[in-house]
Scaffold this motif. Structure first.
Motif, PDB file in Angstrom:
ATOM      1  N   GLN A  42     -11.363   1.208   0.006  1.00 14.77           N
ATOM      2  CA  GLN A  42     -10.800   2.206   0.901  1.00 14.77           C
ATOM      3  C   GLN A  42     -10.459   1.570   2.256  1.00 14.77           C
ATOM      4  O   GLN A  42     -11.238   0.788   2.795  1.00 14.77           O
ATOM      5  CB  GLN A  42     -11.781   3.362   1.108  1.00 14.77           C
ATOM      6  CG  GLN A  42     -12.007   4.197  -0.144  1.00 14.77           C
ATOM      7  CD  GLN A  42     -12.901   5.391   0.120  1.00 14.77           C
ATOM      8  OE1 GLN A  42     -12.802   6.022   1.166  1.00 14.77           O
ATOM      9  NE2 GLN A  42     -13.764   5.727  -0.841  1.00 14.77           N
ATOM     10  N   GLY A  43      -9.303   1.910   2.776  1.00  9.26           N
ATOM     11  CA  GLY A  43      -8.873   1.394   4.066  1.00  9.26           C
ATOM     12  C   GLY A  43      -8.205   0.044   4.020  1.00  9.26           C
ATOM     13  O   GLY A  43      -7.730  -0.447   5.041  1.00  9.26           O
ATOM     14  N   GLU A  44      -8.129  -0.561   2.853  1.00  9.38           N
ATOM     15  CA  GLU A  44      -7.451  -1.854   2.728  1.00  9.38           C
ATOM     16  C   GLU A  44      -5.944  -1.682   2.729  1.00  9.38           C
ATOM     17  O   GLU A  44      -5.411  -0.666   2.276  1.00  9.38           O
ATOM     18  CB  GLU A  44      -7.843  -2.531   1.411  1.00  9.38           C
ATOM     19  CG  GLU A  44      -9.038  -3.422   1.468  1.00  9.38           C
ATOM     20  CD  GLU A  44      -9.090  -4.358   0.273  1.00  9.38           C
ATOM     21  OE1 GLU A  44      -8.860  -5.559   0.456  1.00  9.38           O
ATOM     22  OE2 GLU A  44      -9.389  -3.891  -0.850  1.00  9.38           O
ATOM     23  N   CYS A  45      -5.281  -2.708   3.201  1.00  8.72           N
ATOM     24  CA  CYS A  45      -3.855  -2.859   2.949  1.00  8.72           C
ATOM     25  C   CYS A  45      -3.732  -4.023   1.970  1.00  8.72           C
ATOM     26  O   CYS A  45      -4.037  -5.164   2.311  1.00  8.72           O
ATOM     27  CB  CYS A  45      -3.106  -3.143   4.252  1.00  8.72           C
ATOM     28  SG  CYS A  45      -1.342  -2.926   4.083  1.00  8.72           S
ATOM     29  N   PHE A  46      -3.324  -3.707   0.748  1.00  8.45           N
ATOM     30  CA  PHE A  46      -3.429  -4.644  -0.368  1.00  8.45           C
ATOM     31  C   PHE A  46      -2.040  -4.975  -0.897  1.00  8.45           C
ATOM     32  O   PHE A  46      -1.274  -4.086  -1.253  1.00  8.45           O
ATOM     33  CB  PHE A  46      -4.289  -4.029  -1.479  1.00  8.45           C
ATOM     34  CG  PHE A  46      -4.742  -5.005  -2.516  1.00  8.45           C
ATOM     35  CD1 PHE A  46      -6.001  -5.590  -2.421  1.00  8.45           C
ATOM     36  CD2 PHE A  46      -3.931  -5.350  -3.578  1.00  8.45           C
ATOM     37  CE1 PHE A  46      -6.429  -6.495  -3.378  1.00  8.45           C
ATOM     38  CE2 PHE A  46      -4.345  -6.251  -4.536  1.00  8.45           C
ATOM     39  CZ  PHE A  46      -5.604  -6.827  -4.440  1.00  8.45           C
ATOM     40  N   GLY A  47      -1.725  -6.255  -0.926  1.00  7.86           N
ATOM     41  CA  GLY A  47      -0.426  -6.695  -1.433  1.00  7.86           C
ATOM     42  C   GLY A  47      -0.506  -7.107  -2.885  1.00  7.86           C
ATOM     43  O   GLY A  47      -1.423  -7.835  -3.293  1.00  7.86           O
ATOM     44  N   PHE A 199      -1.462   0.342  -0.978  1.00  7.70           N
ATOM     45  CA  PHE A 199      -1.263  -0.593  -2.090  1.00  7.70           C
ATOM     46  C   PHE A 199       0.233  -0.872  -2.134  1.00  7.70           C
ATOM     47  O   PHE A 199       1.037   0.020  -2.398  1.00  7.70           O
ATOM     48  CB  PHE A 199      -1.750   0.010  -3.404  1.00  7.70           C
ATOM     49  CG  PHE A 199      -1.726  -0.947  -4.560  1.00  7.70           C
ATOM     50  CD1 PHE A 199      -2.829  -1.736  -4.844  1.00  7.70           C
ATOM     51  CD2 PHE A 199      -0.603  -1.062  -5.363  1.00  7.70           C
ATOM     52  CE1 PHE A 199      -2.816  -2.623  -5.910  1.00  7.70           C
ATOM     53  CE2 PHE A 199      -0.578  -1.946  -6.425  1.00  7.70           C
ATOM     54  CZ  PHE A 199      -1.687  -2.723  -6.705  1.00  7.70           C
ATOM     55  N   PHE A 200       0.606  -2.105  -1.891  1.00 10.08           N
ATOM     56  CA  PHE A 200       1.959  -2.457  -1.488  1.00 10.08           C
ATOM     57  C   PHE A 200       2.501  -3.523  -2.439  1.00 10.08           C
ATOM     58  O   PHE A 200       2.122  -4.692  -2.367  1.00 10.08           O
ATOM     59  CB  PHE A 200       1.870  -2.979  -0.044  1.00 10.08           C
ATOM     60  CG  PHE A 200       3.154  -3.296   0.639  1.00 10.08           C
ATOM     61  CD1 PHE A 200       3.633  -4.590   0.666  1.00 10.08           C
ATOM     62  CD2 PHE A 200       3.861  -2.317   1.293  1.00 10.08           C
ATOM     63  CE1 PHE A 200       4.799  -4.911   1.329  1.00 10.08           C
ATOM     64  CE2 PHE A 200       5.024  -2.613   1.969  1.00 10.08           C
ATOM     65  CZ  PHE A 200       5.504  -3.926   1.985  1.00 10.08           C
ATOM     66  N   SER A 201       3.355  -3.128  -3.356  1.00 12.52           N
ATOM     67  CA  SER A 201       3.954  -4.086  -4.282  1.00 12.52           C
ATOM     68  C   SER A 201       5.264  -4.590  -3.706  1.00 12.52           C
ATOM     69  O   SER A 201       6.094  -3.806  -3.248  1.00 12.52           O
ATOM     70  CB  SER A 201       4.202  -3.410  -5.632  1.00 12.52           C
ATOM     71  OG  SER A 201       4.994  -4.230  -6.458  1.00 12.52           O
ATOM     72  N   SER A 202       5.443  -5.906  -3.733  1.00 13.75           N
ATOM     73  CA  SER A 202       6.645  -6.454  -3.113  1.00 13.75           C
ATOM     74  C   SER A 202       6.902  -7.854  -3.628  1.00 13.75           C
ATOM     75  O   SER A 202       6.006  -8.542  -4.106  1.00 13.75           O
ATOM     76  CB  SER A 202       6.492  -6.497  -1.587  1.00 13.75           C
ATOM     77  OG  SER A 202       7.641  -7.032  -0.964  1.00 13.75           O
ATOM     78  N   HIS A 203       8.156  -8.274  -3.525  1.00 10.68           N
ATOM     79  CA  HIS A 203       8.478  -9.693  -3.702  1.00 10.68           C
ATOM     80  C   HIS A 203       8.907 -10.305  -2.371  1.00 10.68           C
ATOM     81  O   HIS A 203       9.238 -11.484  -2.302  1.00 10.68           O
ATOM     82  CB  HIS A 203       9.579  -9.881  -4.747  1.00 10.68           C
ATOM     83  CG  HIS A 203      10.903  -9.293  -4.361  1.00 10.68           C
ATOM     84  ND1 HIS A 203      11.252  -7.997  -4.645  1.00 10.68           N
ATOM     85  CD2 HIS A 203      11.944  -9.824  -3.691  1.00 10.68           C
ATOM     86  CE1 HIS A 203      12.463  -7.751  -4.172  1.00 10.68           C
ATOM     87  NE2 HIS A 203      12.908  -8.845  -3.579  1.00 10.68           N
ATOM     88  N   VAL A 204       8.916  -9.494  -1.283  1.00  5.71           N
ATOM     89  CA  VAL A 204       9.229  -9.994   0.054  1.00  5.71           C
ATOM     90  C   VAL A 204       7.914 -10.454   0.670  1.00  5.71           C
ATOM     91  O   VAL A 204       7.181  -9.690   1.296  1.00  5.71           O
ATOM     92  CB  VAL A 204       9.902  -8.913   0.920  1.00  5.71           C
ATOM     93  CG1 VAL A 204      10.305  -9.489   2.279  1.00  5.71           C
ATOM     94  CG2 VAL A 204      11.119  -8.342   0.208  1.00  5.71           C
ATOM     95  N   LEU A 205       7.615 -11.729   0.489  1.00  2.99           N
ATOM     96  CA  LEU A 205       6.278 -12.207   0.788  1.00  2.99           C
ATOM     97  C   LEU A 205       5.973 -12.218   2.276  1.00  2.99           C
ATOM     98  O   LEU A 205       4.816 -12.073   2.676  1.00  2.99           O
ATOM     99  CB  LEU A 205       6.097 -13.604   0.190  1.00  2.99           C
ATOM    100  CG  LEU A 205       6.327 -13.672  -1.325  1.00  2.99           C
ATOM    101  CD1 LEU A 205       6.082 -15.074  -1.833  1.00  2.99           C
ATOM    102  CD2 LEU A 205       5.430 -12.692  -2.055  1.00  2.99           C
ATOM    103  N   SER A 206       6.988 -12.378   3.119  1.00 10.64           N
ATOM    104  CA  SER A 206       6.731 -12.357   4.554  1.00 10.64           C
ATOM    105  C   SER A 206       6.211 -10.996   4.993  1.00 10.64           C
ATOM    106  O   SER A 206       5.373 -10.899   5.902  1.00 10.64           O
ATOM    107  CB  SER A 206       8.007 -12.711   5.326  1.00 10.64           C
ATOM    108  OG  SER A 206       9.045 -11.785   5.042  1.00 10.64           O
ATOM    109  N   GLU A 207       6.677  -9.927   4.353  1.00  7.50           N
ATOM    110  CA  GLU A 207       6.179  -8.586   4.673  1.00  7.50           C
ATOM    111  C   GLU A 207       4.706  -8.458   4.303  1.00  7.50           C
ATOM    112  O   GLU A 207       3.905  -7.918   5.070  1.00  7.50           O
ATOM    113  CB  GLU A 207       6.985  -7.535   3.923  1.00  7.50           C
ATOM    114  CG  GLU A 207       8.437  -7.458   4.318  1.00  7.50           C
ATOM    115  CD  GLU A 207       9.204  -6.441   3.493  1.00  7.50           C
ATOM    116  OE1 GLU A 207      10.366  -6.196   3.831  1.00  7.50           O
ATOM    117  OE2 GLU A 207       8.633  -5.904   2.518  1.00  7.50           O
TER     118      GLU A 207
END
Length: 315
Positions: A42-47, A199-207
């Motif tokens: 909880q409270g994490e920002c997870f890539g 929970f943040f799915s991305s291929h923009v790794l700098s973000e």
């Protein structure tokens, strides 16, 4: 104990925001994901990282009950998805990677219809409209008249308007201009600091590097690693660009710690880790006219880990 450690100690005693255990999904003879276990506090920002086809969207759909796994289990905020799916999803806001909206509905009717599907009231709608510069007059237009960026903004507002404890965003910045991307990332960081899980799915790794506390990387349906961003071995990884006065063969780096070599005419690009002495020695007697060595970023590490010549990195 520092404030950060106090926060994490408190988090570790709470139910995880998302807890997936040995999730497996196959599509006939095609690969989906295999034995993926992942715990997000909880409270994490997870890539959640991986190239197209790596299994990111499959995992998300399994985690939200949109697909049924061949094996494994998922719980959200302590509620098992298989036992009480609606109770678990009452804690979630979701933006799919392939956003599909009803083209004949207006923007405001779309937001109202989606809001009625969630038990929480849309208390953040006005704030989000201002943040993303989606004007009220635009909400009166039918969605089929929207640009891709406007549709993405509408989807983001729908996912976030009820201030859910867990936000699952699949490629959320697609279609947004750089100003809107920066605003969104800053807003998500603020929501995470307020205790919301992103929970943040991305291929923009700098973000992901900018936003996330931890990252998971998936490859070919399997979990490659899970690490805190600051614990990734970026400090020992270097990116190198060498320009020669004439084309050079790619075997000049024998017995060095070079990986990911790319040859473009007389220019070589590669990464190395550890002691640079063998690389410098290999270049010493060659016709080098320019040499750039710089610290790696998360994107460089990701490419390095995906290089088939590089050994597996333990989770």
């Amino acid at each position: 104990m520092s404030d950060t450690r106090l926060v994490w100690a408190a988090v570790e005693t709470a139910a995880p925001a998302l807890d997936a255990v040995e999730l497996t999904k196959t599509y006939g003879g095609s690969r989906g994901i295999a034995d993926v276990s992942l715990r997000v506090e909880q409270g994490e920002c997870f890539g959640f990282l991986g190239p197209n086809g790596a299994g990111k969207t499959t995992f998300i759909r399994l985690a939200l009950g949109l697909l049924r796994p061949n094996q494994g289990s998922v719980s959200i905020m302590g509620t098992d998805l298989s036992e009480n799916r609606l109770g678990a999803l009452a804690n979630v806001g979701y933006l799919p990677g392939e956003l599909a909206l009803y083209p004949t509905l207006t923007g405001v009717r779309t937001l109202d219809a989606l809001a009625r599907l969630h038990p929480r009231p849309p208390t953040l709608r006005d704030e989000l409209l201002d943040l993303l510069d989606l004007e009220r007059r635009d909400l009166g237009r039918r969605v089929r008249e929207y640009s891709r960026g406007m549709k993405q903004k509408l989807g983001l507002i729908a996912a976030l308007q009820h201030d859910p404890p867990v936000v699952v965003l699949d490629e959320p910045t697609g279609g947004l201009d750089p100003v809107m991307q920066a605003r969104l990332l800053d807003y998500l960081a603020a929501r995470s600091r307020a205790g919301r899980t992103i929970f943040f799915s991305s291929h923009v790794l700098s973000e992901v590097e900018q936003l996330c506390d931890r990252v998971a990387m998936v490859r070919e349906g399997q979990l490659l690693l899970v690490r805190r961003v600051e614990d990734l071995p970026l400090g020992s990884l270097r990116m190198v660009r060498v320009m020669f006065s004439e084309p050079m063969p790619d075997d000049v780096y024998r017995s060095t710690n070079v990986s990911g070599l790319e040859v473009d005419g007389s220019t070589h690009r590669f990464t190395f880790t550890g002691n640079p002495a063998p690389v410098i020695a290999a270049l010493a007697n060659l016709p080098v006219i320019d040499l750039v060595i710089e610290p790696a970023r998360l994107e460089d590490l990701f490419r390095n880990l995906y290089d088939p010549a590089v050994a597996e990195v333990p989770v």
